[in-house]
Design an enzyme around this catalytic site. Structure first.
Site, short mmCIF file in Angstrom:
data_model
loop_
_atom_site.label_atom_id
_atom_site.label_comp_id
_atom_site.label_asym_id
_atom_site.label_seq_id
_atom_site.Cartn_x
_atom_site.Cartn_y
_atom_site.Cartn_z
N LYS A 57 36.68 43.43 36.79
CA LYS A 57 35.91 42.86 38.09
C LYS A 57 34.51 43.27 37.96
CE LYS A 57 35.39 43.58 43.27
NZ LYS A 57 35.88 44.33 44.32
N LYS A 93 38.29 39.03 37.79
CA LYS A 93 37.48 38.45 38.83
C LYS A 93 35.92 38.46 38.64
CE LYS A 93 36.78 39.70 43.79
NZ LYS A 93 37.13 40.43 44.96
#
Length: 333
Positions: free
Chosen positions: A203, A255
């Site tokens: 992330k 992500k």
């Protein structure tokens, strides 16, 4: 025109001649089962609240969330990822609304589970940022820094209340060191061995999260660079991947999706667990904004971005277009 015998023997264009031919030889296909719908539910509202920076996306009321879940099931979408948006007055330094059994996210989990049962994989965001008055993903120490280990204790509590509410999958997204292992232990301790963990493995600290901050009513000032990953790094992601798998992750995620397709491909080539990618708010907003201006073909752009994510190796794609795309796929569009 070339004379006989001098033309190329190999003509790849032969396999592009008609829509039926192109469909037949397509190497990558989207399917409704590939898709997961992120959804926001806001405490204290009776009508959905539009999100300005994400045209077509709303903060749901409890009733409209139930309807969205049913619509997703009917379209063939596999899962729904729930984000709770508490009333501002309930935010505090420890994010206690996130571990309240009657907090908005836990209520939403129960609502959706009662509405669709096991027909939709119910996932929950396991993070404190929606519930803290400072907007960070964890609790702060005396110097104002995110305290990793104190935050893990809060994540353990969150995992347990979300599991008690009926969630199928928890998604620890705060990027704290050791979060997957702590969550796994917390779930197993209360007999919730069947609840899966979707690890937010890579992330990145991205500029594309902006619209999401509006969607969850974030109180954040500053940034999250001390815990989210540096966009410049690759090996760091692979290290995070190894740690998450060692700690018991059932699925892993990259992500954002679009700017990190190289990372997604490396992760997908390296693991034997399902790989997800999150097409985040900024990616969504850019397409919608350009389409509204008439600069791009909206539907073609949506399908192209999702196909690219799928082609890079994602088996599961979190996208705000999930239900719409699934419906169009069912119609053969």
């Amino acid at each position: 025109m070339n004379s006989y015998g001098s033309f190329p023997g190999a003509r790849p264009r032969r396999l592009r001649t008609t829509p039926a031919m192109r469909r037949m030889v397509a190497e990558t296909r989207l399917h409704p089962a590939d898709l997961i719908l992120p959804a926001f539910v806001r405490e204290g509202v009776t009508e959905p609240v539009p999100i300005t920076a994400m045209p077509g996306v709303v903060q749901h009321s409890r009733d409209t969330l139930r309807k969205a879940a049913v619509e997703a099931v009917e379209a063939g979408v596999s899962g729904i990822m729930l984000f709770g948006v508490p009333e501002d007055a309930k935010k505090d330094a420890a994010g206690t609304a996130g571990t309240d059994p009657d907090g908005i996210l836990q209520v939403a989990i129960r609502d959706v589970r009662a509405e669709v049962g096991d027909d939709l994989v119910i996932m929950s965001d396991l993070c404190l940022d929606e519930y803290t008055d400072h907007g960070h993903c964890g609790v702060l120490d005396a110097d104002g820094r995110v305290d990793n280990d104190a935050t893990l204790e809060r994540y353990a509590e969150m995992a347990q209340v979300q599991a008690d509410a009926g969630v199928h999958v928890v998604g620890p997204s705060g990027m704290m060191d050791g979060q997957v292992g702590v969550v796994r232990d917390a779930l197993d301790t209360i007999g919730k061995e069947d609840v899966s963990i979707l690890a937010y493995t890579a992330k990145y600290s991205s500029a594309f999260y902006g619209p999401f901050r509006e969607a969850v009513g974030s109180s954040l000032t500053g940034d999250r660079k001390t815990y989210q990953q540096d966009p410049a790094n690759v090996r760091e992601s692979m290290r995070e991947l190894a740690l998450d798998l060692e700690e018991g992750a059932d699925m892993v995620m990259v992500k954002p999706a679009g700017p990190y397709l190289d990372i997604l491909a490396k992760v997908a080539e390296s693991v034997a667990v399902p790989v997800a990618a999150y097409q985040i708010s900024g990616e969504y907003a850019m397409v919608e904004a350009a389409a509204e201006k008439g600069w791009i073909d909206r539907d073609k752009a949506i399908f192209e971005t999702l196909t690219g994510i799928r082609r890079a190796g994602a088996q599961l794609i979190l996208t705000y277009w999930a239900t719409e795309v699934a419906q169009k796929l069912a119609r053969g569009l």
